[in-house]
Design an enzyme around this catalytic site. Structure first.
Site, PDB file in Angstrom:
ATOM      1  CE  LYS A   1      -0.555   5.521  -0.238  1.00  0.00           C
ATOM      2  NZ  LYS A   1      -0.242   6.779   0.424  1.00  0.00           N
ATOM      3  CG  ASP A   2       4.108   6.579  -0.174  1.00  0.00           C
ATOM      4  OD1 ASP A   2       2.931   6.947  -0.361  1.00  0.00           O
ATOM      5  OD2 ASP A   2       4.512   6.122   0.909  1.00  0.00           O
TER       6      ASP A   2
ATOM      7  CB  SER B   1      -0.905   0.000   1.235  1.00  0.00           C
ATOM      8  OG  SER B   1      -0.097   0.022   2.389  1.00  0.00           O
ATOM      9  CB  CYS B   2       3.795   2.289   1.581  1.00  0.00           C
ATOM     10  SG  CYS B   2       2.747   2.355   3.028  1.00  0.00           S
ATOM     11  CG  PHE B   3       7.842   0.588  -1.130  1.00  0.00           C
ATOM     12  CD1 PHE B   3       7.964   1.503  -0.102  1.00  0.00           C
ATOM     13  CD2 PHE B   3       8.628  -0.546  -1.077  1.00  0.00           C
ATOM     14  CE1 PHE B   3       8.838   1.298   0.958  1.00  0.00           C
ATOM     15  CE2 PHE B   3       9.509  -0.767  -0.030  1.00  0.00           C
ATOM     16  CZ  PHE B   3       9.604   0.153   0.985  1.00  0.00           C
TER      17      PHE B   3
END
Ligand code: UDX
Length: 425
Positions: free
Chosen positions: A268-269, A264-266
């Site tokens: 998207k960020d 959910s992070c890498f």
């Protein structure tokens, strides 16, 4: 200290439980009534190691969840922990941040005394200063009014599956603040943790979070690219990275080559960072390459498989591992998704297994055949692809004899059986 936390998602809930464990009194505000009920009865709505123990210990005592913002004005600090999903162009969607800021501001019309509003959500540089601050000040009527307000940005670095441990034993605590008083208050919350604290400006704190994730993602894409080169020359990239990672300036972490990064992070960020750069007229060539390598890895895997089988049409392919990493049922941006899409596109029939993530992947691909065991998926398959480093896969060996032939390609280095081909080793 009395703390309120906006958002009972993954970050808000873990932070609330850990703040309670640190001895604070926490009001968790979550709009989903079902989640509120579950949290108050000590049952976490998500699985996260160690979280249930903390909830059982603190729920209904120094951790209380509610769907109303009424309690915010009675606390000394409020943490905004709502989601920042990807917008249509890859930019961070800040609508939930704005809504939470409005609600916090309105609640702060009541009560008196000093209050700090701290952002924990991952937000682009400038968000706390230019969106959260003015929104809260306007809605609270505090501009020149009774209430003295401070602002802070305190990013989290929590890995899924290890979030409680990462919260309680952080490498560092980053505090961006509008003034010393706000920074001191945030720092005092973490007093009981034995961790270095770095105090920076609001926007630097926001950027530290993005830059950290972007660098970790870069390490992975870098290893994958080196792996792709190594494979062509017949070198084992894992041996290479073991030697590379021993340099203390590099560190051995996040150098595991394979199918790429998900979660959910890498993804998207890194996309949000790229979009942010483009909007200010920069061309972030390195970050774009990081994404490109990541997008190509699963496709390379299908290419390799096609070469091994001499065509994929009508072939039965067992995909073992659907979660974006082990110990989670989360399939968000899992590298198994583009892989399965490509397999289907080339006419293959997909038979999948994962110890935890089948029901989530079923929502993405209802037309894939799912199995309750690795052996079930392997029976009669023309080939097998390993996509998640689940420890139970390490022992697989005889099960591969159930296949038409032992064509096994690993996207994560996990098998011990010795006759699997690595995607990039
Ligand atoms: C990440 C960050 O680690 C955390 O600090 C941040 O706040 C949230 O994002 P998470 O998404 O839970 O955490 O997973 P992480 O363990 O970092 O792995 C992300 C992805 O990278 C996974 O798909 C994993 O398989 C992949 N990965 C990781 C590699 O391909 N190689 C590696 O060497 C490490």
């Amino acid at each position: 200290m009395k703390i309120s936390v906006m958002g009972g998602g993954y970050v808000g809930l873990v932070s609330s439980a850990c703040f309670a464990e640190l001895g604070h009194s926490v009001s968790l505000i979550e709009i989903d009534e079902k989640k509120v009920e579950a949290i108050n009865s000590g049952k976490p709505p998500i699985y996260e190691k160690g979280l249930e123990e903390l909830l059982r210990k603190h729920a209904g005592r120094n951790l209380k969840a509610s769907s109303s913002y009424d309690e915010v004005c009675n606390t000394e600090i409020s943490f905004i922990c709502v989601g920042t999903p990807s917008g249509p162009e890859g930019e961070a969607d800040l609508s939930m941040i704005e809504a939470a800021s409005r609600s916090v501001g309105e609640s702060l019309q009541e009560g008196d005394g000093y209050h700090v509003v701290a952002v924990k959500s991952t937000v682009p540089p400038g968000t706390t200063q230019d969106l959260v601050m003015p929104t809260v000040l306007r809605r609270s009527g505090s501009v020149g009014g009774e209430r003295e307000l401070g602002f802070a940005m305190n990013p989290e670095f929590l890995r899924e599956g290890l979030a409680v441990q990462d919260f309680m034993q952080p490498d560092r605590i980053v505090i961006g603040c509008s003034d010393t008083k706000a920074g001191d208050l945030v720092e005092s919350i973490y007093e009981r943790l034995n961790a270095p604290v770095i105090r920076v400006g609001l926007s630097s704190a926001e950027m530290i979070k993005y830059a950290s994730n972007a660098l970790l993602a870069t390490k992975i894409s870098f290893s994958n690219e080196i792996g792709n080169i190594c494979k062509k020359i017949g070198i084992d990239v894992y041996e290479v990275m073991r030697g590379v990672g021993m340099d203390h300036r590099i560190s051995p972490h996040f150098l595991n080559a394979g199918a790429g990064f998900g979660g959910s992070c890498f993804p998207k960020d890194v996309m949000a960072m790229i979009r942010l750069a483009e909007l200010i007229g920069e061309d972030p060539v390195l970050l774009k390459s990081v994404v490109e390598v990541n997008m190509k890895q699963p496709i390379r895997m299908v290419d390799l498989l096609e070469r091994r089988l001499g065509g994929l049409s009508g072939k039965e392919i067992a995909v073992l591992g659907l979660a974006f990493k082990k110990d989670t049922d989360d399939v968000r941006e899992s590298r198994a998704i583009p892989l399965i899409k490509e397999l289907k596109k080339r006419g293959a029939w997909v038979k999948a297994y994962d110890p935890l993530a089948v029901s989530n992947m079923r929502k993405v691909f209802p037309d894939v055949e799912y199995f309750k065991s690795a052996a079930g998926a392997l029976e009669n398959a023309d080939a097998c692809l390993i996509m998640t480093e689940w420890p139970e896969f390490a022992q697989l060996d005889e099960e591969f004899d159930l296949m038409k032939s032992r064509v096994i390609i690993e996207g994560r280095r996990v098998l011990l059986c010795g006759d699997a081909e690595g995607l990039c080793w």
